[in-house]
Motif scaffolding. Sequence first.
Motif, PDB file in Angstrom:
ATOM      1  N   GLY A  60       0.899  -1.185  -0.086  1.00 58.11           N
ATOM      2  CA  GLY A  60       0.042   0.055   0.001  1.00 58.11           C
ATOM      3  C   GLY A  60       0.740   1.257  -0.089  1.00 58.11           C
ATOM      4  O   GLY A  60       0.199   2.375   0.107  1.00 58.11           O
ATOM      5  N   ASN A  86      -7.705  -2.508   2.703  1.00 59.37           N
ATOM      6  CA  ASN A  86      -7.455  -1.449   2.214  1.00 59.37           C
ATOM      7  C   ASN A  86      -7.822  -1.294   0.703  1.00 59.37           C
ATOM      8  O   ASN A  86      -6.745  -1.458   0.200  1.00 59.37           O
ATOM      9  N   ASP A  88      -9.059   1.442  -0.649  1.00 48.72           N
ATOM     10  CA  ASP A  88      -9.576   2.693  -0.997  1.00 48.72           C
ATOM     11  C   ASP A  88      -8.345   3.504  -1.765  1.00 48.72           C
ATOM     12  O   ASP A  88      -8.189   4.580  -1.314  1.00 48.72           O
ATOM     13  N   TYR A 127     -12.912  -2.730   2.226  1.00 43.17           N
ATOM     14  CA  TYR A 127     -13.319  -1.249   2.067  1.00 43.17           C
ATOM     15  C   TYR A 127     -12.915  -0.826   0.697  1.00 43.17           C
ATOM     16  O   TYR A 127     -11.761  -0.371   0.484  1.00 43.17           O
ATOM     17  N   CYS A 176      -9.637   8.255   3.995  1.00 45.71           N
ATOM     18  CA  CYS A 176      -9.892   7.061   4.238  1.00 45.71           C
ATOM     19  C   CYS A 176      -9.100   6.069   3.857  1.00 45.71           C
ATOM     20  O   CYS A 176      -9.126   4.795   4.157  1.00 45.71           O
ATOM     21  N   GLY A 177      -8.127   6.216   2.883  1.00 44.57           N
ATOM     22  CA  GLY A 177      -7.042   5.272   2.800  1.00 44.57           C
ATOM     23  C   GLY A 177      -6.067   5.362   3.844  1.00 44.57           C
ATOM     24  O   GLY A 177      -5.309   4.334   3.850  1.00 44.57           O
ATOM     25  N   GLU A 179      -5.201   4.068   7.418  1.00 45.46           N
ATOM     26  CA  GLU A 179      -6.019   2.937   7.979  1.00 45.46           C
ATOM     27  C   GLU A 179      -6.768   3.260   9.077  1.00 45.46           C
ATOM     28  O   GLU A 179      -7.928   2.741   9.179  1.00 45.46           O
ATOM     29  N   LEU A 182     -10.018   4.900   7.574  1.00 48.38           N
ATOM     30  CA  LEU A 182     -10.899   4.037   7.146  1.00 48.38           C
ATOM     31  C   LEU A 182     -11.364   3.197   8.318  1.00 48.38           C
ATOM     32  O   LEU A 182     -12.669   2.928   8.114  1.00 48.38           O
ATOM     33  N   VAL A 212      -4.941  -4.323   9.023  1.00 49.28           N
ATOM     34  CA  VAL A 212      -5.592  -3.443   7.963  1.00 49.28           C
ATOM     35  C   VAL A 212      -4.224  -3.896   6.643  1.00 49.28           C
ATOM     36  O   VAL A 212      -3.194  -3.473   7.046  1.00 49.28           O
ATOM     37  N   ASN A 214      -3.367  -3.876   2.527  1.00 48.90           N
ATOM     38  CA  ASN A 214      -3.602  -3.331   1.104  1.00 48.90           C
ATOM     39  C   ASN A 214      -3.965  -4.538   0.178  1.00 48.90           C
ATOM     40  O   ASN A 214      -3.864  -6.058   0.374  1.00 48.90           O
TER      41      ASN A 214
END
Length: 434
Positions: A60, A86, A88, A127, A176-177, A179, A182, A212, A214
């Motif tokens: 991520g 994640n 987002d 998400y 919201c990316g 963590e 989010l 969390v 990616n």
Amino acid sequence: MGSTMTTLAPVLTKNWDQADSFTRTAYERNGGYQPLRKALGMEPSAIIDAVKDSGLRGRGGAGFPTGMKWGFLAQGTGKPTYLVVNADESEPGTCKDIPLMMADPHVLVEGVIISSYAIGAHQAFIYVRGEVLHVIRRLRQAVQEAYDAGYLGKDILGSGFDLDLVVHAGAGAYICGEETALLDSLEGFRGQPRLKPPFPAVAGLYGGPTVVNNVESIASVPAIVDRGADWFASMGTEKSKGFGIFSLSGHVTRPGQYEAPLGITLRELLEMAGGVREGHELKFWTPGGSSTPIFTAEHLDVPLDFESVGAAGSMLGTRALQIFDETTCVLRAVLRWTEFYAHESCGKCTPCREGTYWLKQMLKRLEAGQGSEEDLSTLNDIADNILGRSFCALGDGATSPIHSSIKYFREEYLEHFSHGGCPFDHAKSTKWGA
């Protein structure tokens, strides 16, 4: 140590060219869900060890070792453990997770099931950025197909392991990316970063221990279980192991996704992508989206791994290689990115809320040719006051284009003053540049 490999390593992208690649039928035809069967016969700790031994690092942007992150989970809290993916993807220039979920959603779903089994989670969430409705529909369809086949739900494949997976649509905010923002958004609150510690591994979603990760990190897990940690670790460089998707966009002949071992160089990638568009030459580029300091043509041979890019003064980030040729005004590009950060700042902390706005206002003036060389030190000064002083990494990211563009293109900034405006006037006449 540079990468001598110019051959691509299609692992995540190997089935993208099949017309039905997003269906369970196609996924199983290509060996899908076999790693899950293998994983369910293993001890969960053995899977965590395999991910640790593989050297997989978060895809991520930050590059934190995935297995180590799983190992940090608080045990015996009496609260459920959660896995959150994640998806987002909002970083300007980044476009690897969305095509992956579109072309092969089941590799992510299988990765979620194996990872949840490894960390002892019985509830998982993906998400997804709210704007990408087509991806949300495709993921939900894949999740339903997995439930129908008994890969999700109660007693998965007779193993005694239960897992529910929810695809959650976000409401379209870059913050919201981050963590913890989010997690707040997932709980139904306004997406704003939380103060750390506690880290999500201790108190994350609903206060429970949470991992969390990616999309690309989790999607790499089935292949690691299937082919083993040594296979994954044999690719890439000593500290940045494995492969990744490199997204080339901008002034390049064949933009797109190039899956290659970490440590490949932009020069090698450009060779495969047909080079910078015809009749033009490389001026500047980002190694990992607009939050990473820009590079120039002198960095064409920097191995694209976490250590080498860091040593050269930038960050590998999400491997979003935005390519700009000599027709681009650096100042204008930096202004566009800065407008984005000012717009997306959540406003929770003062350095970022006020600082990004000031940066935007100053750059607007400078682009119009108003100001003096002194303003460049003021710009750097404002960026210094944001860097490391904001609540989350959004503020840090906003300073990257400022510091790096003034470092490499100081003369071009000064030309704006001597011209009394942007020297790239041809772009001014277009609506986009107005």
